[in-house]
Scaffold this motif. Structure first.
Motif, mmCIF file in Angstrom:
data_model
loop_
_atom_site.group_PDB
_atom_site.id
_atom_site.type_symbol
_atom_site.label_atom_id
_atom_site.label_comp_id
_atom_site.label_asym_id
_atom_site.label_seq_id
_atom_site.Cartn_x
_atom_site.Cartn_y
_atom_site.Cartn_z
ATOM 1 N N TRP A 157 31.569 -47.688 12.762
ATOM 2 C CA TRP A 157 32.783 -48.124 12.070
ATOM 3 C C TRP A 157 33.469 -46.946 11.382
ATOM 4 C CZ3 TRP A 157 34.514 -53.363 11.140
ATOM 5 C CH2 TRP A 157 33.791 -54.317 11.860
ATOM 6 N N ASP A 158 34.818 -47.046 11.269
ATOM 7 C CA ASP A 158 35.534 -45.995 10.539
ATOM 8 C C ASP A 158 35.192 -46.019 9.054
ATOM 9 O OD1 ASP A 158 36.878 -48.307 9.836
ATOM 10 O OD2 ASP A 158 38.877 -47.533 10.278
ATOM 11 N N MET A 159 34.947 -47.204 8.528
ATOM 12 C CA MET A 159 34.351 -47.399 7.208
ATOM 13 C C MET A 159 33.467 -48.631 7.295
ATOM 14 S SD MET A 159 35.025 -45.201 4.797
ATOM 15 C CE MET A 159 34.831 -46.043 3.223
ATOM 16 N N PRO A 160 32.411 -48.692 6.486
ATOM 17 C CA PRO A 160 31.584 -49.900 6.521
ATOM 18 C C PRO A 160 32.432 -51.140 6.284
ATOM 19 C CG PRO A 160 30.472 -48.185 5.300
ATOM 20 C CD PRO A 160 31.849 -47.661 5.596
ATOM 21 N N GLU A 161 32.120 -52.193 7.002
ATOM 22 C CA GLU A 161 32.919 -53.415 6.981
ATOM 23 C C GLU A 161 33.115 -53.940 5.562
ATOM 24 O OE1 GLU A 161 32.930 -57.775 9.245
ATOM 25 O OE2 GLU A 161 31.287 -56.361 9.509
ATOM 26 N N LEU A 162 34.398 -54.194 5.238
ATOM 27 C CA LEU A 162 34.820 -54.778 3.961
ATOM 28 C C LEU A 162 34.611 -53.861 2.759
ATOM 29 C CD1 LEU A 162 33.719 -58.496 4.436
ATOM 30 C CD2 LEU A 162 35.935 -57.445 4.930
ATOM 31 N N THR A 163 34.373 -52.571 2.972
ATOM 32 C CA THR A 163 34.356 -51.649 1.839
ATOM 33 C C THR A 163 35.775 -51.294 1.426
ATOM 34 O OG1 THR A 163 34.119 -49.799 3.376
ATOM 35 C CG2 THR A 163 32.110 -50.647 2.339
ATOM 36 N N LEU A 164 36.672 -51.270 2.393
ATOM 37 C CA LEU A 164 38.096 -51.087 2.131
ATOM 38 C C LEU A 164 38.849 -52.253 2.762
ATOM 39 C CD1 LEU A 164 38.730 -47.263 2.632
ATOM 40 C CD2 LEU A 164 38.450 -48.512 0.491
ATOM 41 N N GLY A 165 40.150 -52.282 2.555
ATOM 42 C CA GLY A 165 40.936 -53.422 3.005
ATOM 43 C C GLY A 165 41.029 -53.581 4.500
ATOM 44 N N THR A 166 41.067 -52.463 5.236
ATOM 45 C CA THR A 166 41.152 -52.517 6.694
ATOM 46 C C THR A 166 40.038 -51.647 7.265
ATOM 47 O OG1 THR A 166 43.556 -52.791 6.604
ATOM 48 C CG2 THR A 166 42.611 -52.117 8.708
ATOM 49 N N THR A 167 39.100 -52.269 7.958
ATOM 50 C CA THR A 167 37.999 -51.526 8.569
ATOM 51 C C THR A 167 37.910 -51.898 10.043
ATOM 52 O OG1 THR A 167 36.444 -53.240 7.852
ATOM 53 C CG2 THR A 167 36.666 -51.318 6.447
ATOM 54 N N THR A 168 37.484 -50.929 10.868
ATOM 55 C CA THR A 168 37.501 -51.126 12.312
ATOM 56 C C THR A 168 36.293 -50.467 12.958
ATOM 57 O OG1 THR A 168 39.923 -51.007 12.239
ATOM 58 C CG2 THR A 168 38.889 -50.862 14.397
ATOM 59 N N ALA A 169 35.681 -51.157 13.903
ATOM 60 C CA ALA A 169 34.634 -50.542 14.732
ATOM 61 C C ALA A 169 35.315 -49.618 15.733
ATOM 62 C CB ALA A 169 33.824 -51.608 15.445
ATOM 63 N N ILE A 170 34.817 -48.398 15.897
ATOM 64 C CA ILE A 170 35.547 -47.397 16.676
ATOM 65 C C ILE A 170 34.774 -46.806 17.850
ATOM 66 C CG2 ILE A 170 37.156 -46.686 14.868
ATOM 67 C CD1 ILE A 170 35.141 -44.521 14.114
ATOM 68 N N HIS A 171 33.451 -46.916 17.847
ATOM 69 C CA HIS A 171 32.653 -46.444 18.982
ATOM 70 C C HIS A 171 31.577 -47.484 19.279
ATOM 71 C CE1 HIS A 171 34.260 -42.406 19.395
ATOM 72 N NE2 HIS A 171 34.149 -42.228 18.097
ATOM 73 N N TYR A 172 31.358 -47.740 20.565
ATOM 74 C CA TYR A 172 30.289 -48.660 20.953
ATOM 75 C C TYR A 172 28.923 -48.067 20.603
ATOM 76 C CZ TYR A 172 33.707 -51.321 23.630
ATOM 77 O OH TYR A 172 34.780 -52.088 23.987
ATOM 78 N N GLY A 173 28.051 -48.916 20.075
ATOM 79 C CA GLY A 173 26.697 -48.470 19.793
ATOM 80 C C GLY A 173 25.963 -48.052 21.045
ATOM 81 N N THR A 174 26.317 -48.656 22.184
ATOM 82 C CA THR A 174 25.673 -48.334 23.451
ATOM 83 C C THR A 174 26.033 -46.940 23.957
ATOM 84 O OG1 THR A 174 27.491 -49.510 24.534
ATOM 85 C CG2 THR A 174 25.453 -50.725 24.206
ATOM 86 N N SER A 175 27.054 -46.337 23.361
ATOM 87 C CA SER A 175 27.505 -45.022 23.835
ATOM 88 C C SER A 175 26.647 -43.872 23.308
ATOM 89 C CB SER A 175 28.967 -44.771 23.413
ATOM 90 O OG SER A 175 29.811 -45.768 23.935
ATOM 91 N N HIS A 176 25.936 -44.105 22.221
ATOM 92 C CA HIS A 176 25.208 -43.000 21.592
ATOM 93 C C HIS A 176 23.812 -43.439 21.153
ATOM 94 C CE1 HIS A 176 28.851 -40.527 21.500
ATOM 95 N NE2 HIS A 176 29.479 -41.625 21.150
ATOM 96 N N GLY A 177 23.099 -44.103 22.063
ATOM 97 C CA GLY A 177 21.746 -44.550 21.761
ATOM 98 C C GLY A 177 20.705 -43.563 22.227
ATOM 99 N N TYR A 178 19.532 -43.620 21.606
ATOM 100 C CA TYR A 178 18.362 -42.850 22.032
ATOM 101 C C TYR A 178 18.647 -41.351 22.112
ATOM 102 C CZ TYR A 178 17.644 -47.646 23.608
ATOM 103 O OH TYR A 178 17.583 -49.019 23.678
ATOM 104 N N GLN A 179 19.243 -40.839 21.040
ATOM 105 C CA GLN A 179 19.502 -39.405 20.945
ATOM 106 C C GLN A 179 19.586 -39.028 19.474
ATOM 107 O OE1 GLN A 179 23.994 -38.507 21.603
ATOM 108 N NE2 GLN A 179 23.583 -40.312 22.858
ATOM 109 N N THR A 180 19.498 -37.730 19.210
ATOM 110 C CA THR A 180 19.580 -37.254 17.832
ATOM 111 C C THR A 180 21.034 -37.224 17.381
ATOM 112 O OG1 THR A 180 17.604 -35.892 18.144
ATOM 113 C CG2 THR A 180 18.999 -35.389 16.244
ATOM 114 N N LEU A 181 21.305 -37.826 16.233
ATOM 115 C CA LEU A 181 22.612 -37.777 15.586
ATOM 116 C C LEU A 181 22.422 -37.163 14.201
ATOM 117 C CD1 LEU A 181 23.888 -41.360 16.496
ATOM 118 C CD2 LEU A 181 24.322 -39.226 17.733
ATOM 119 N N TYR A 182 23.543 -36.793 13.570
ATOM 120 C CA TYR A 182 23.443 -36.104 12.289
ATOM 121 C C TYR A 182 24.283 -36.812 11.226
ATOM 122 C CZ TYR A 182 21.067 -32.543 14.935
ATOM 123 O OH TYR A 182 20.170 -31.894 15.736
ATOM 124 N N ALA A 183 23.622 -37.168 10.125
ATOM 125 C CA ALA A 183 24.313 -37.786 8.991
ATOM 126 C C ALA A 183 24.891 -36.691 8.110
ATOM 127 C CB ALA A 183 23.350 -38.643 8.192
#
Length: 339
Positions: A157-183
């Motif tokens: 999500w661009d921002m966690p759902e309902l933390t701001l007035g307009t929030t949107t999911a932007i990338h499929y979870g299936t697109s970046h599974g089973y790999q190292t990501l960085y917080a």
């Protein structure tokens, strides 16, 4: 029975309040200037909402009357008249991504109605008429930290759902599974929910995930981890049944006999069978992080049966088969389905 597969392809940038994040542009998320995109409720029922900021300032043409102090609003425009701020109301929304070919029910909240059924959306009020509902208790930068995703369940999500007035999911979870990501950022809501903002190893911005959806550390070789656990020395072979859904079987053999079989499920749990004298005698199930979930002796068996499921958005596959005493994998039942 083989099955047809529908593919929804697309390129989604990180849309954040009118700007687009490229692969290297937005290393940190910043909030829009208050009061835009914040969440509000009305202080008093019966408050008038006006057609324009000027009308609100001079108590001119009324668009409607507020009937609820619980209905949540956000603000998408701020106008200052004689030093006083007037804001344009917008509905609080959370837009999900559509997976596969079936349209999901809209998660957008229903439009609030004013007098005579007129919508209040797009109307103006003085900011002083609204009560700010703070949703975020902390937003901070992190030292780049490795995590990996044991499942494909959560979209970014661009921002966690309902933390701001307009929030949107932007990338499929299936697109970046089973790999190292960085917080690179951390967010905590007033309700004490914890989220992390991720990018890829190459710096491509992905978005926010619940902290509970990831495991800290670099992505491990789950099959190798379990085949070699306890210092087991053997010849290892690995078979991948479904690469996208991450279904794998690993077999360790020594002296022409199976020593251990490891099955990796779609949720990254591992089911381990330890053998004695050519028979499976013990079953252990471990979490994605390696924690023992169950451990039990089983009736000794030479030919091991298995059933593994792989699902990907609206479609799935079931693999049912056996592993022979010599390590041969046979899958006579291979079925697929589409929702």
């Amino acid at each position: 029975m083989r099955w047809a597969k529908f593919i929804l392809a697309g390129s989604l940038g990180l849309a954040l309040w009118g700007s687009v994040t490229t692969a290297h542009a937005a290393k940190r998320v910043t909030l829009p200037a208050y009061p835009q995109q914040r969440i509000f409720t009305f202080k008093v029922k019966g408050t008038s909402v006006y057609r324009s900021a000027h009308s609100a300032a001079v108590h001119g043409t009324i668009l409607g009357i507020v009937h609820s102090q619980k209905k949540k609003w956000t603000v998408d425009k701020v106008v200052k008249i004689h030093g006083k701020r007037y804001v344009r109301l917008d509905d609080v929304t959370a837009g999900e991504l559509q997976h596969g070919s079936v349209v999901r029910p809209s998660s957008v909240s229903p439009v609030a109605q004013g007098e005579m059924g007129k919508t209040l959306d797009g109307g103006y009020v003085a900011l002083s008429k609204l009560k700010f509902r703070r949703q975020i208790s902390q937003l901070k930068s992190l030292k780049k930290t490795a995590y990996w995703r044991p499942t494909l369940t959560h979209d970014f999500w661009d921002m966690p759902e309902l933390t701001l007035g307009t929030t949107t999911a932007i990338h499929y979870g299936t697109s970046h599974g089973y790999q190292t990501l960085y917080a690179i950022q951390s967010l905590t809501t007033k309700a004490k929910k914890h989220y992390l903002y991720f990018e890829t190893a190459k710096g491509k911005a992905l978005g926010w995930l619940p902290a509970s959806a990831v495991v800290k550390g670099t992505y491990p070789n789950l099959v190798k981890r379990e085949l070699t656990r306890g210092g087991l020395q053997a010849k290892n072979t690995v078979t991948t049944l479904d690469a996208k859904a991450h279904i794998k079987i690993g077999i360790a053999t020594a002296n022409d006999q199976i020593q251990r079989v490891v099955m990796v499920k779609q949720n990254s749990q591992t089911v381990i069978y330890d053998y004695q004298e050519g028979r499976a005698v013990h079953q252990t199930t471990r979490s994605a992080a390696g924690k023992v979930l169950s451990s039990k002796a089983i009736t000794p068996v030479k030919t091991l049966k298995f059933s593994l499921n792989a699902t990907f958005d609206l479609q799935g596959t079931t693999y049912e088969g056996t592993i022979s005493p010599t390590g041969k994998i046979d899958i006579p039942v291979y079925t697929g389905w589409i929702a």
